[in-house]
Design an enzyme around this catalytic site. Structure first.
Site, PDB file in Angstrom:
ATOM      1  N   SER A 223      -9.777   1.617   2.970  1.00  0.00           N
ATOM      2  CA  SER A 223      -8.925   2.418   2.113  1.00  0.00           C
ATOM      3  C   SER A 223      -7.867   1.621   1.349  1.00  0.00           C
ATOM      4  O   SER A 223      -7.290   2.155   0.395  1.00  0.00           O
ATOM      5  CB  SER A 223      -8.226   3.486   2.953  1.00  0.00           C
ATOM      6  OG  SER A 223      -7.298   2.896   3.849  1.00  0.00           O
TER       7      SER A 223
ATOM      8  N   SER B   4      -9.811  -0.793   7.130  1.00  0.00           N
ATOM      9  CA  SER B   4      -9.256  -0.511   5.801  1.00  0.00           C
ATOM     10  C   SER B   4      -8.530  -1.664   5.134  1.00  0.00           C
ATOM     11  O   SER B   4      -8.199  -1.571   3.956  1.00  0.00           O
ATOM     12  CB  SER B   4      -8.313   0.698   5.869  1.00  0.00           C
ATOM     13  OG  SER B   4      -9.040   1.896   5.850  1.00  0.00           O
TER      14      SER B   4
ATOM     15  N   LYS C 164       0.845  -1.197   0.000  1.00  0.00           N
ATOM     16  CA  LYS C 164       0.000   0.000   0.000  1.00  0.00           C
ATOM     17  C   LYS C 164       0.881   1.250   0.000  1.00  0.00           C
ATOM     18  O   LYS C 164       1.937   1.268   0.644  1.00  0.00           O
ATOM     19  CB  LYS C 164      -0.893  -0.031   1.242  1.00  0.00           C
ATOM     20  CG  LYS C 164      -1.976   1.052   1.283  1.00  0.00           C
ATOM     21  CD  LYS C 164      -2.868   0.848   2.508  1.00  0.00           C
ATOM     22  CE  LYS C 164      -3.973   1.882   2.601  1.00  0.00           C
ATOM     23  NZ  LYS C 164      -4.849   1.662   3.776  1.00  0.00           N
TER      24      LYS C 164
END
Lengths: 100, 474
Positions: free
Chosen positions: B152, B176, B77
């Site tokens: 997210s 997330s 990420k």
């Protein structure tokens, strides 16, 4: 608690976010959205927390000390590489104190 | 089973046995990423670096020094720092930023021989539940075209679901990792707070954030977890407890397992397909020898409110470092230092980030601190006590991950409250610090649906074992 334009402007000032170029409509929309969120979170006032201590962390971690050892760090050149403005030794910003 | 042919462990074993080289695997993954570029999964992907890392992995395998993930491509990420490439949090304010150190988890992955495979798209600064709040644009859901991938960690879920790489790391502040995993039909796991070092994770809510793996199956999640978990002297909140390896044994783990069903999680907002799939899973667990226990988490309704006060307060403090001076974007339209701060930030942050910073600043500001922030911290204690009490009656809790399947891209548009309420079943694990995992349960009208398991703090081994049982029973 009613969120109004003054609250938004005060919070924006504290957070150093420039909203001076926002239109009245944009500010009104932001105010309305934050008002809804604040209205929602106010439900917490209904909960009795008398004598309940606050949680700073979810896990008890206690005090953490480490040995005082010298370790290698990336160094100034590496750190300055990401700076928007520098002179090879320091970060550069416009003059803060004094001046004309 | 198809997941075995494309998983982390399956690929690792294949490479180790000489069936494929790490370079061949990397090349195929690069080709697939290229052909699926329209999904907008990556914030950045440097193919030359991927090839060099794969060649190094092949060399390590040849000389017998290969680690437990040798040659396996893993995506990261874009809020987890990696040297030699950019880390931007999918934000304009960090455009072009190159970290000068690797995150702890990245050091661990490199040491294990993994081939770091690009930085994944995300909601800006991890603030979002749909993947739509990225300065780089929304990621498509490979498992449900036209629907959001969740957020997210949108790109980290999508990159696994799209079969580009078998594993990815995300970060989970309020769901997330778990919610995008649920929306994309993959496994996503959040460890106990403190279990995985946060050094090098760009902070959102420091008392909530944890890094976790996204994979096709539970075994792979446990494998990635075993690589990244453990004490790091560089994170003062990192736990010093030993990391126990789970004993994955499928449905056998259900025997004698006390599975709690939190009654407050069966609320009116749960999609019937989700609750139906959960009831089926509970019945199968029971048939396999588990004991289903009715448990209560009385402060469930207060979780989202508590979460949004604490998360935004911490975010307003953490994001103060982005000031246009030491790194990141500086405005070109300012004369003095105050204007540099304020203009750089208003130009660099997206709308949702600005909203959360303003909310966090407000709840921390003089006159409101006690009523909002401190109140939320006290309610957080009550929520933690709820979990302590519930886990006296059960070993794990079973719930939905998300109350609904994914929604259509654009459908929840700009209504922050509607978006926040999607996190209702995931935020409590962050508030209470417990580990949690989302596993796919199947589909409802072609949309992925998922279950969440939660376990007591530091009981990750039990969590993986129970999840492995659910996977075998679905």
């Amino acid at each position: 608690m009613a969120i109004d334009r003054d609250t938004i402007e005060h919070s924006a000032h504290l957070a150093r976010i420039d909203i001076s170029s926002w239109s009245d409509a944009e500010l009104a929309s932001l105010t309305e959205k934050l008002q809804r969120v604040v209205g929602y979170v106010e439900q917490l006032s209904q909960i009795d927390t008398e004598g309940v201590p606050p949680s700073i962390h979810p896990v008890e971690i206690g005090e953490r000390l480490r040995e005082d050892l010298a370790v290698a760090t990336p160094g100034r050149d590496a750190i300055l590489r990401n700076a928007p403005s520098h002179d090879g030794e320091t970060f550069l910003v416009p003059q803060v104190v004094g001046g004309d | 089973m198809v997941t075995e042919a494309r998983g982390v462990r399956a690929l690792r074993d294949q490479i180790r046995a000489g069936g494929r080289s790490a370079s061949d695997v990397a090349e195929e993954a690069l080709e697939r990423a290229e052909s699926l570029a329209s999904l907008n999964i990556f914030a950045s992907l440097d193919s030359a670096q991927v090839r060099a890392r794969a060649a190094a992995a092949d060399a390590a395998i040849a000389d017998g020094s290969a680690g437990p993930l040798a040659g396996v491509p893993i995506a990261i990420k874009d809020n987890i720092c990696t040297t030699g490439e950019t880390t931007t949090c999918a934000s304009r304010i960090l455009g072009g930023f190159e970290s000068i150190y690797d995150a702890f988890v990245v050091e661990r992955l490199r040491d294990a021989g993994a081939v770091l495979f690009g930085k994944t798209n995300m909601d800006e600064f991890a603030m979002g539940s749909s993947g739509e709040k990225s300065a780089l644009g929304v990621t498509a859901n490979p498992a449900a075209p036209g629907y959001v991938p969740g957020g997210s960690s949108s790109g980290s879920a999508a990159v696994v679901a799209a079969d580009i790489v078998p594993g990815a790391l995300g970060s989970d502040t309020g769901g997330s990792v778990r919610q995008p995993a649920a929306f994309c039909g993959v496994v996503g796991m959040k460890p106990t707070w403190g279990r995985v070092s946060r050094r090098g994770l760009i902070a959102y809510g420091s008392s909530l954030d944890q890094i976790g793996p996204l994979t096709h199956n539970v075994e792979d999640a446990a494998l990635l977890y075993s690589v990244i978990a453990g004490h790091d002297p560089g994170d003062a909140t990192s736990a010093r407890r030993p990391v126990e390896a789970p004993l994955l044994r499928g449905a056998d783990a259900a025997v004698g397992l006390r599975v709690g069903l939190p009654r407050e999680y069966a609320g009116a907002g749960v999609d019937p397909a989700v609750s139906g799939a959960l009831q089926t899973m509970a019945r199968r667990l029971e048939a396999a020898g588990a004991q289903i226990v009715d448990v209560s988490l009385p402060h469930t309704e207060a979780c989202v409110a508590t979460y949004y006060i604490i998360a935004t307060a911490e975010a307003s403090s953490n994001l103060a470092r982005f000031d246009g001076v030491r790194y990141g974007r500086r405005t070109e339209h300012a004369g003095d230092i105050d204007a540099i701060y304020a203009r750089s930030r208003s130009e660099g942050f997206g709308d949702e980030v600005i909203r959360r910073i303003l909310l966090g600043t407000f709840v921390l500001s003089s006159g409101y601190y006690d009523a909002y922030y401190e109140k939320a911290q006290r309610v957080r204690t009550l929520i933690r006590r709820d979990f302590d009490a519930a886990f006296e009656q059960c070993d794990v809790m079973l719930s939905p991950t998300s109350p609904t399947p994914p929604w259509r891209t654009g459908e929840r548009g700009d209504d922050p409250l509607a978006m926040y309420l999607a996190d209702i079943y995931t935020v409590s694990a962050n508030l209470s610090g417990v580990p949690a995992i989302s596993i796919p349960l199947g589909h409802s009208e072609a949309l992925p649906i998922a279950a969440q398991l939660m376990a007591p703090q530091f009981a990750e081994a039990r969590l993986f074992e129970a999840a492995h049982a659910c996977e075998a029973l679905r």
